[in-house]
Design an enzyme around this catalytic site. Sequence first.
Site, PDB file in Angstrom:
ATOM      1  N   VAL A 127       0.869  -1.175   0.000  1.00  0.00           N
ATOM      2  CA  VAL A 127       0.000   0.000   0.000  1.00  0.00           C
ATOM      3  C   VAL A 127       0.902   1.219   0.000  1.00  0.00           C
ATOM      4  O   VAL A 127       2.082   1.144   0.343  1.00  0.00           O
ATOM      5  CB  VAL A 127      -0.954   0.027   1.214  1.00  0.00           C
ATOM      6  CG1 VAL A 127      -2.003  -1.067   1.099  1.00  0.00           C
ATOM      7  CG2 VAL A 127      -0.181  -0.095   2.517  1.00  0.00           C
ATOM      8  N   SER A 128       0.343   2.368  -0.389  1.00  0.00           N
ATOM      9  CA  SER A 128       1.178   3.547  -0.611  1.00  0.00           C
ATOM     10  C   SER A 128       1.482   4.344   0.647  1.00  0.00           C
ATOM     11  O   SER A 128       2.497   5.031   0.718  1.00  0.00           O
ATOM     12  CB  SER A 128       0.515   4.465  -1.647  1.00  0.00           C
ATOM     13  OG  SER A 128       0.405   3.792  -2.890  1.00  0.00           O
ATOM     14  N   THR A 129       0.604   4.283   1.654  1.00  0.00           N
ATOM     15  CA  THR A 129       0.806   5.102   2.851  1.00  0.00           C
ATOM     16  C   THR A 129       0.618   4.270   4.108  1.00  0.00           C
ATOM     17  O   THR A 129      -0.014   3.206   4.094  1.00  0.00           O
ATOM     18  CB  THR A 129      -0.181   6.286   2.883  1.00  0.00           C
ATOM     19  OG1 THR A 129      -1.525   5.773   2.908  1.00  0.00           O
ATOM     20  CG2 THR A 129      -0.014   7.171   1.658  1.00  0.00           C
TER      21      THR A 129
END
Length: 202
Positions: A20-22
Amino acid sequence: MLKLHVSIHMCDMLIGYARVSTDDQDLSLQRVALLGVDCTRIYEEKISGARRDRPELARLLDNIRAEDVVVVTRLDRLARSTRDLLEIAERLNERGTGLRSLAEPWADTTSPAGRMVLTVFAGIAEFERALIHQRTSSGRAAAKARGVRFGRPPKLTADQIGLGSRLVSEGTSVREAAKLLKCHHATLYRALGLEQVRGSNV
């Protein structure tokens, strides 16, 4: 061009990769999906796909063995672009490792159809790169024919060079003329086609 030759066997180990990005995003859905297809190990990280330095992906690529299969829930969890995907697929292929996406069944290099699709993608990407290069070369040639100059712009304009030439011809030293033109004296020497004598105050 990408040449895929991975085959799958019943003893192949499925290795999951989840991203996931964050930090505030949750990996649990990807984890459940990967465990649901019997992945024996899952590499997880919370990092933007735009970054090239993805430590867990690097660890995965270092640790995979021949006949393992890397599984992702979606291709965008693994790669940030088609080119990135093809580069990763090539690295896996060199290790004799397969790639499978749960959401994109066509991207399964353990099947003949999946290998064919990625090979076609590689051919398209190579064609696009060649086309861009050809267009760039043609554009530069056309621009040169119109008198467009490439490279760094000249430090002095034609008017400044003309003024510098007049000042020097009237007895002003090159160094003084350069100060008036707000440039380095070596620049004015080159612009006027003069030979600079080391240590000269001319």
